[in-house]
Write a protein that holds these residues in place. Structure first.
Motif, PDB file in Angstrom:
ATOM      1  N   GLU A   1       0.874  -1.341   0.396  1.00  0.00           N
ATOM      2  CA  GLU A   1       0.202  -0.101  -0.018  1.00  0.00           C
ATOM      3  C   GLU A   1       1.154   1.380  -0.086  1.00  0.00           C
ATOM      4  O   GLU A   1       0.614   2.447   0.381  1.00  0.00           O
ATOM      5  N   LYS A   2       1.457   0.939  -0.740  1.00  0.00           N
ATOM      6  CA  LYS A   2       2.822   2.581  -1.101  1.00  0.00           C
ATOM      7  C   LYS A   2       2.500   2.993  -2.032  1.00  0.00           C
ATOM      8  O   LYS A   2       2.782   2.327  -3.473  1.00  0.00           O
ATOM      9  N   THR A   3       2.920   4.321  -2.826  1.00  0.00           N
ATOM     10  CA  THR A   3       2.354   5.045  -4.158  1.00  0.00           C
ATOM     11  C   THR A   3       3.806   4.203  -4.794  1.00  0.00           C
ATOM     12  O   THR A   3       3.751   4.090  -6.123  1.00  0.00           O
ATOM     13  N   GLN A   4       5.302   4.959  -4.154  1.00  0.00           N
ATOM     14  CA  GLN A   4       6.474   4.366  -5.107  1.00  0.00           C
ATOM     15  C   GLN A   4       6.779   2.822  -4.007  1.00  0.00           C
ATOM     16  O   GLN A   4       6.923   2.343  -3.486  1.00  0.00           O
ATOM     17  N   ARG A   5       7.516   2.063  -4.920  1.00  0.00           N
ATOM     18  CA  ARG A   5       7.797   0.725  -5.053  1.00  0.00           C
ATOM     19  C   ARG A   5       9.035   0.489  -3.481  1.00  0.00           C
ATOM     20  O   ARG A   5       9.907   1.626  -3.466  1.00  0.00           O
ATOM     21  N   GLN A   6       8.778  -0.032  -2.159  1.00  0.00           N
ATOM     22  CA  GLN A   6       9.783  -0.002  -1.963  1.00  0.00           C
ATOM     23  C   GLN A   6       9.686  -2.112  -1.126  1.00  0.00           C
ATOM     24  O   GLN A   6       8.684  -2.140  -1.481  1.00  0.00           O
ATOM     25  N   PHE A   7      10.909  -1.810  -0.524  1.00  0.00           N
ATOM     26  CA  PHE A   7      10.973  -3.199   0.207  1.00  0.00           C
ATOM     27  C   PHE A   7      11.618  -3.252   1.844  1.00  0.00           C
ATOM     28  O   PHE A   7      12.228  -2.114   1.859  1.00  0.00           O
ATOM     29  N   ASN A   8      10.242  -3.779   2.533  1.00  0.00           N
ATOM     30  CA  ASN A   8      10.868  -4.385   4.248  1.00  0.00           C
ATOM     31  C   ASN A   8      12.103  -5.671   3.710  1.00  0.00           C
ATOM     32  O   ASN A   8      11.717  -6.508   3.674  1.00  0.00           O
ATOM     33  N   PHE A   9      13.694  -5.295   4.566  1.00  0.00           N
ATOM     34  CA  PHE A   9      14.261  -6.421   4.700  1.00  0.00           C
ATOM     35  C   PHE A   9      14.130  -6.607   6.295  1.00  0.00           C
ATOM     36  O   PHE A   9      14.200  -5.851   7.072  1.00  0.00           O
ATOM     37  N   CYS A  10      13.560  -8.054   6.848  1.00  0.00           N
ATOM     38  CA  CYS A  10      13.177  -8.361   7.840  1.00  0.00           C
ATOM     39  C   CYS A  10      14.337  -9.847   8.653  1.00  0.00           C
ATOM     40  O   CYS A  10      14.201 -10.067   7.730  1.00  0.00           O
ATOM     41  N   VAL A  11      14.818  -9.018   9.270  1.00  0.00           N
ATOM     42  CA  VAL A  11      16.165  -9.865   9.556  1.00  0.00           C
ATOM     43  C   VAL A  11      15.318 -10.440  11.421  1.00  0.00           C
ATOM     44  O   VAL A  11      14.758  -9.700  12.202  1.00  0.00           O
ATOM     45  N   ILE A  12      14.948 -11.740  11.405  1.00  0.00           N
ATOM     46  CA  ILE A  12      15.149 -13.234  12.661  1.00  0.00           C
ATOM     47  C   ILE A  12      16.421 -13.046  13.303  1.00  0.00           C
ATOM     48  O   ILE A  12      16.238 -14.653  12.603  1.00  0.00           O
ATOM     49  N   PRO A  13      16.792 -12.973  14.247  1.00  0.00           N
ATOM     50  CA  PRO A  13      17.805 -14.013  14.741  1.00  0.00           C
ATOM     51  C   PRO A  13      17.171 -15.235  15.509  1.00  0.00           C
ATOM     52  O   PRO A  13      15.896 -15.481  15.285  1.00  0.00           O
ATOM     53  N   CYS A  14      18.384 -15.733  16.032  1.00  0.00           N
ATOM     54  CA  CYS A  14      17.606 -17.008  16.964  1.00  0.00           C
ATOM     55  C   CYS A  14      17.358 -16.763  17.805  1.00  0.00           C
ATOM     56  O   CYS A  14      17.725 -15.572  18.451  1.00  0.00           O
ATOM     57  N   PHE A  15      16.037 -17.564  17.553  1.00  0.00           N
ATOM     58  CA  PHE A  15      15.385 -17.428  19.128  1.00  0.00           C
ATOM     59  C   PHE A  15      14.167 -15.696  19.492  1.00  0.00           C
ATOM     60  O   PHE A  15      13.622 -15.101  20.962  1.00  0.00           O
ATOM     61  N   ALA A  16      14.327 -15.302  17.914  1.00  0.00           N
ATOM     62  CA  ALA A  16      13.259 -14.066  18.199  1.00  0.00           C
ATOM     63  C   ALA A  16      12.330 -13.991  17.120  1.00  0.00           C
ATOM     64  O   ALA A  16      12.118 -12.814  16.992  1.00  0.00           O
ATOM     65  N   ASP A  17      11.787 -14.893  17.278  1.00  0.00           N
ATOM     66  CA  ASP A  17      10.860 -15.344  16.021  1.00  0.00           C
ATOM     67  C   ASP A  17       9.774 -15.255  16.726  1.00  0.00           C
ATOM     68  O   ASP A  17       8.377 -15.518  15.906  1.00  0.00           O
ATOM     69  N   GLY A  18       9.670 -15.206  18.469  1.00  0.00           N
ATOM     70  CA  GLY A  18       7.631 -15.178  18.624  1.00  0.00           C
ATOM     71  C   GLY A  18       7.958 -15.878  19.255  1.00  0.00           C
ATOM     72  O   GLY A  18       6.857 -16.235  19.847  1.00  0.00           O
ATOM     73  N   ILE A  19       8.155 -17.527  18.389  1.00  0.00           N
ATOM     74  CA  ILE A  19       7.452 -19.249  19.008  1.00  0.00           C
ATOM     75  C   ILE A  19       8.733 -19.536  19.833  1.00  0.00           C
ATOM     76  O   ILE A  19       8.020 -19.813  20.980  1.00  0.00           O
ATOM     77  N   ASN A  20      10.239 -19.546  19.567  1.00  0.00           N
ATOM     78  CA  ASN A  20      11.150 -20.184  20.416  1.00  0.00           C
ATOM     79  C   ASN A  20      11.673 -19.098  21.076  1.00  0.00           C
ATOM     80  O   ASN A  20      12.392 -17.900  21.344  1.00  0.00           O
ATOM     81  N   ALA A  21      11.616 -19.525  22.627  1.00  0.00           N
ATOM     82  CA  ALA A  21      11.888 -18.373  23.693  1.00  0.00           C
ATOM     83  C   ALA A  21      13.732 -18.919  23.516  1.00  0.00           C
ATOM     84  O   ALA A  21      13.597 -19.796  23.541  1.00  0.00           O
ATOM     85  N   PRO A  22      14.862 -18.253  24.322  1.00  0.00           N
ATOM     86  CA  PRO A  22      15.500 -18.384  23.859  1.00  0.00           C
ATOM     87  C   PRO A  22      16.174 -19.396  25.757  1.00  0.00           C
ATOM     88  O   PRO A  22      15.143 -19.014  26.509  1.00  0.00           O
ATOM     89  N   PRO A  23      17.007 -19.774  25.964  1.00  0.00           N
ATOM     90  CA  PRO A  23      16.588 -20.944  26.924  1.00  0.00           C
ATOM     91  C   PRO A  23      17.286 -19.877  28.307  1.00  0.00           C
ATOM     92  O   PRO A  23      17.695 -18.552  28.181  1.00  0.00           O
ATOM     93  N   GLU A  24      16.542 -20.294  28.821  1.00  0.00           N
ATOM     94  CA  GLU A  24      17.493 -19.646  30.652  1.00  0.00           C
ATOM     95  C   GLU A  24      18.517 -19.243  31.005  1.00  0.00           C
ATOM     96  O   GLU A  24      18.996 -19.485  30.795  1.00  0.00           O
ATOM     97  N   GLY A  25      18.228 -17.674  31.105  1.00  0.00           N
ATOM     98  CA  GLY A  25      19.110 -17.139  31.628  1.00  0.00           C
ATOM     99  C   GLY A  25      20.137 -16.707  30.031  1.00  0.00           C
ATOM    100  O   GLY A  25      21.428 -15.742  30.207  1.00  0.00           O
ATOM    101  N   GLU A  26      19.417 -16.830  29.529  1.00  0.00           N
ATOM    102  CA  GLU A  26      20.430 -16.041  28.088  1.00  0.00           C
ATOM    103  C   GLU A  26      19.324 -15.203  27.296  1.00  0.00           C
ATOM    104  O   GLU A  26      17.500 -14.817  27.504  1.00  0.00           O
ATOM    105  N   THR A  27      19.803 -14.272  26.785  1.00  0.00           N
ATOM    106  CA  THR A  27      19.332 -13.659  25.665  1.00  0.00           C
ATOM    107  C   THR A  27      18.989 -13.216  24.096  1.00  0.00           C
ATOM    108  O   THR A  27      20.524 -14.519  24.200  1.00  0.00           O
ATOM    109  N   ALA A  28      18.277 -13.105  23.459  1.00  0.00           N
ATOM    110  CA  ALA A  28      18.122 -13.370  21.928  1.00  0.00           C
ATOM    111  C   ALA A  28      18.053 -11.968  21.534  1.00  0.00           C
ATOM    112  O   ALA A  28      18.239 -10.475  22.169  1.00  0.00           O
TER     113      ALA A  28
END
Length: 472
Positions: free
Chosen positions: A168-195
């Motif tokens: 829904e943009k007048t001019q053509r654009q692209f979004n780059f989506c970078v999803i690191p490990c444990f940052a997909d909203g499904i898999n949580a990082p192990p206890e004591g670790e941050t993603a």
């Protein structure tokens, strides 16, 4: 004698600065006054020396973590208890909320690529300089005013990268989506670790006017490569565990074209998650809901089932039940995406069947009626038995339409316009006509009963046998 004893004790006491602990020397090299206070405290309470050493080591680690994200700092020293590592590595997302570990990390890694004035949407909505370092590189965003690196992630910890057209943009654009490990909203990082945090930045369709190599040479001056294509190529050259994924006509194309660019295909479906509006993309490696924070990416391996609910005449809801890759029990999560246009149902349903995703629309928990299309629990193959193909072909949406049509037919059958339909008039009748029609119906019924009875025989009895048939 007492005075002499006290004086001798003072002479024999070691000077506070005579102590030399490598960890404290390294941690407080730039703060001599603070280092002196630490040594004074150790002299007063020697039993606390191990505690101060631990504090010193922790301080050193924090300093190196900060320097790993920023420009090289000349006074940063490598730890004295071992050689400096030649490679940057991430220890399970350790870092101050950015997924970057600085244990044995050199802060002077040269740049391979950078692009100025890049518009980020996640995790911050601001323009940054996008940077990629050499070696086992780091993908990061640098503040263009303070020159501080705000966030980043080691490239070898990136699980998915998607390059998607901005809807829904007048001019053509692209979004780059970078999803690191444990940052997909499904898999949580192990206890004591941050993603590391997910990142989303936008690139306009056109030449890369602000892209440079690590040595400052401007890229894309020949005009044969777009900014989107340049970034995608450089990322693919550095990625080893994944590649940049783009929409594919063979996977999914929306039934409705781009609203502002009618000649272009749309690869998204507008949907709501609660009150949050976003877009669903059906890709070759999974389903993304974006582009607002937090992103949710459903990899095929994490999708437990997909079902259609709240099917109405114009819209329907899509329910995705996901399970983490490392699952220890009944820890499934349900995501509902509502108000999806019915026009995209066929494409979504084809996508689900093509990838063998379980269609849970006919599960007992989600329906009030059964239409004998549920296969036995645990059956292999498509949902429902393939032997009953005709029954399986009726989807939830088609079933709802059929029920609506059946209800309309019942309403029409119950409706009495005041005529039995046999009149040749205009379709309206007076009370007299209704009475006459009613009497006629009764007469017809009497006539049918009389046809079944021999009235002559009943009246005349045996005398009827003497009357010729032609006189009856």
């Amino acid at each position: 004698m007492a005075f002499a004893s006290i004086n001798t004790s003072g002479i024999d006491a070691p000077a506070p600065m005579s102590i030399n602990i490598p960890a404290i020397e390294e941690a407080f090299a730039a703060e001599p006054s603070l280092k002196k206070r630490v040594y004074d405290a150790i002299s007063s309470t020697p039993q606390h020396a191990p505690l101060f050493e631990d504090i010193a080591r922790y301080t050193t680690n924090l300093q190196v973590r900060k320097n790993a994200l920023n420009t090289p700092v000349s006074h940063v020293q490598t730890p004295s208890d071992g050689p400096a590592a030649k490679k940057r590595k991430l220890q399970n997302g350790d870092g101050v909320g950015n997924g970057i570990s600085s244990t044995n990390v050199k802060a002077d890694a040269p740049l391979q690529f950078y692009m100025k004035d890049v518009s980020f949407a996640v995790p911050q909505r601001k323009k940054f300089t996008l940077e990629i370092t050499t070696g086992q590189g780091l993908l990061r965003a640098r503040n263009q005013t303070s020159k501080e690196v705000e966030f980043g992630v080691p490239i070898d910890r990136i699980q998915h990268i998607l390059c998607l057209p901005v809807p829904e943009k007048t001019q053509r654009q692209f979004n780059f989506c970078v999803i690191p490990c444990f940052a997909d909203g499904i898999n949580a990082p192990p206890e004591g670790e941050t993603a590391a945090e997910s990142m989303v930045w936008t690139i306009a369709d056109g030449p890369p006017k602000t892209a440079f190599s690590g040595n400052g040479q401007q890229l894309g001056t020949g005009g044969d490569e777009s900014a989107e294509g340049l970034i995608r190529r450089i990322l693919n050259e550095n990625l080893t565990q994944t590649k940049v994924v783009r929409p594919d006509d063979r996977e999914f194309v929306s039934a409705m074209p781009e609203p502002h660019r009618k000649t272009e295909k749309a690869y998204h479906v507008k949907a709501f998650r609660g009150s949050k509006e976003g877009y669903l993309f059906f890709l070759s490696n999974g389903i993304l809901f974006g582009f607002k924070k937090p992103l949710v990416f459903f990899s095929f391996e994490n999708i437990e089932s997909i079902s259609y609910t709240s099917v109405l005449q114009r819209t329907f809801n899509l329910n995705v039940i996901a399970r983490p890759t490392i699952s220890t029990g009944d820890d499934t999560m349900e995501f509902e995406f509502s108000m999806i246009d019915q026009a995209d149902y066929a494409g979504i349903d084809t996508y689900i069947k093509r990838h063998g995703l379980q269609d849970a629309s006919l599960a007992e928990a989600r329906r009030a009626k059964r239409y004998n299309v549920n296969g036995a629990k645990g059956e292999e193959g498509p949902v429902g038995a393939e032997a009953d193909t005709g029954a399986y072909e009726e989807s939830e949406l088609q079933k709802a339409e059929r029920e609506l049509e059946d209800q309309e037919d019942e309403d029409e059958e119950d409706y009495d316009p005041g005529s039995d339909g046999e009149s040749e008039g205009s379709g309206t009748s007076s009370d007299e006509d209704e009475d006459e029609d009613g009497e006629g119906d009764e007469d017809d019924e009497d006539d049918e009963d009389e046809e079944d009875r021999d009235l002559v025989k009943e009246e005349l009895g045996s005398e009827a046998e003497d009357i010729p048939e032609d006189e009856l």
